[in-house]
Write a protein that holds these residues in place. Structure first.
Motif, PDB file in Angstrom:
ATOM      1  N   VAL A   1      -2.869   8.825   4.540  1.00 28.85           N
ATOM      2  CA  VAL A   1      -3.019   9.778   3.429  1.00 28.85           C
ATOM      3  C   VAL A   1      -3.465  11.134   3.963  1.00 28.85           C
ATOM      4  N   PHE A   2      -4.415  11.129   4.905  1.00 28.87           N
ATOM      5  CA  PHE A   2      -4.907  12.377   5.487  1.00 28.87           C
ATOM      6  C   PHE A   2      -3.780  13.141   6.176  1.00 28.87           C
TER       7      PHE A   2
ATOM      8  N   ALA B   1      -0.196   5.096  -1.256  1.00 27.93           N
ATOM      9  CA  ALA B   1      -0.383   6.137  -0.237  1.00 27.93           C
ATOM     10  C   ALA B   1       0.453   7.371  -0.560  1.00 27.93           C
TER      11      ALA B   1
ATOM     12  N   GLN C   1       0.803  -1.220   0.000  1.00 30.00           N
ATOM     13  CA  GLN C   1       0.000   0.000   0.000  1.00 30.00           C
ATOM     14  C   GLN C   1       0.842   1.280   0.000  1.00 30.00           C
TER      15      GLN C   1
ATOM     16  N   GLY D   1      -1.430  10.741  -1.513  1.00 27.67           N
ATOM     17  CA  GLY D   1      -1.208  11.838  -0.578  1.00 27.67           C
ATOM     18  C   GLY D   1      -0.571  13.045  -1.248  1.00 27.67           C
TER      19      GLY D   1
ATOM     20  N   PHE E   1      -5.029   3.170   6.037  1.00 22.35           N
ATOM     21  CA  PHE E   1      -4.591   3.797   4.787  1.00 22.35           C
ATOM     22  C   PHE E   1      -5.098   5.233   4.687  1.00 22.35           C
ATOM     23  N   GLY E   2      -6.383   5.417   4.950  1.00 23.41           N
ATOM     24  CA  GLY E   2      -6.973   6.753   4.864  1.00 23.41           C
ATOM     25  C   GLY E   2      -6.357   7.726   5.849  1.00 23.41           C
ATOM     26  N   ALA E   3      -6.044   7.227   7.062  1.00 21.06           N
ATOM     27  CA  ALA E   3      -5.453   8.095   8.089  1.00 21.06           C
ATOM     28  C   ALA E   3      -4.060   8.561   7.679  1.00 21.06           C
TER      29      ALA E   3
END
Length: 239
Positions: free
Chosen positions: A129-130, A47, A43, A51, A125-127
């Protein structure tokens, strides 16, 4: 319009601005490499790409909002005679975020938090990228302000930022692999983030630390660590 942009002066400003954007992005590359490293290996490239891609969109939006960027430096309130602008607030928040994030990562590395290391998917993953996008917005302030000061041509600014972000994307992968091969460099990278976080807080308090000092410290530390790595390889070959 096109002929006005295709001039030696414009190309020179593009080359200079691109170089400055790359230099200003060194700290961002380190952060991206460390954050992506908390994800499963498959991933990580996605990412980094997602990002930095979203971060590029935000930077372009900020360039189009030049008037808004200029107003960020205007005082919005005062505390005991100390004028505070939105730029100060953003830099303070970003600096404290980096300090806390780097401190927690150093704690996990030193203490050997098993829960942290045994479950790499815990870093969603989302955290990740955020966080990459969030901290890039903080780093973007200096980047965008530099772009505005270097040229009046918006296409030149956007091109320079896009080139710098593409190079950052390539560099982030290389930095990530280097950190994975040499775990001791992770502690060094986290120390850099602490240093950068302190510099951002100092900027928010109107005490500017010349970035040249920080970059020299980073370069010197990397040189020493490289010598250590080469020395270890030489000893292994000797054995």
């Amino acid at each position: 319009m096109l002929e006005a942009l295709l001039t030696p002066e414009v190309f020179l400003s593009l080359a200079t601005l691109t170089f400055l954007e790359i230099v200003l992005g060194i700290d961002n590359v380190i952060f991206v490499a460390l954050m992506a490293g908390r994800l499963p290996e498959a991933q990580r490239p996605k990412a980094r790409a997602l990002g930095l891609g979203l971060a590029l969109i935000f930077r372009v939006i900020m360039l189009f909002g030049l008037v808004w960027i200029a107003h960020l430096e205007e005082p919005v309130f005062s505390i005991a005679g100390f004028d505070v602008s939105w730029r100060d607030v953003i830099l303070m928040g970003g600096g404290l975020f980096l300090i806390v994030k780097a401190t927690l990562e150093i704690h996990h590395s030193v203490e050997g938090d098993n829960a942290h290391h045994e479950n790499p998917v815990a870093a969603a993953f989302g955290a990740v990228v955020f966080q990459i996008v969030l901290i890039d917005i903080v780093f973007s302030l200096d980047s965008v302000i530099t772009a505005v000061g270097m040229t009046d041509h918006l296409p030149v600014m956007i091109t320079a930022v896009a080139i710098a972000m593409a190079i950052m994307l390539l560099a982030a992968g290389t930095v990530s692999r280097f950190i994975e091969r040499h775990p001791t460099t992770k502690m060094l990278a986290l120390s850099f983030l602490l240093l950068i976080g302190v510099a951002l807080v100092a900027d928010a308090l109107h005490f500017h630390i010349p970035r040249g000092y920080l970059y020299f410290a980073i370069a010197f530390s990397l040189f020493v660590e490289t010598m250590n790595i080469l020395a270890k390889k030489a000893r292994r070959k000797g054995v």
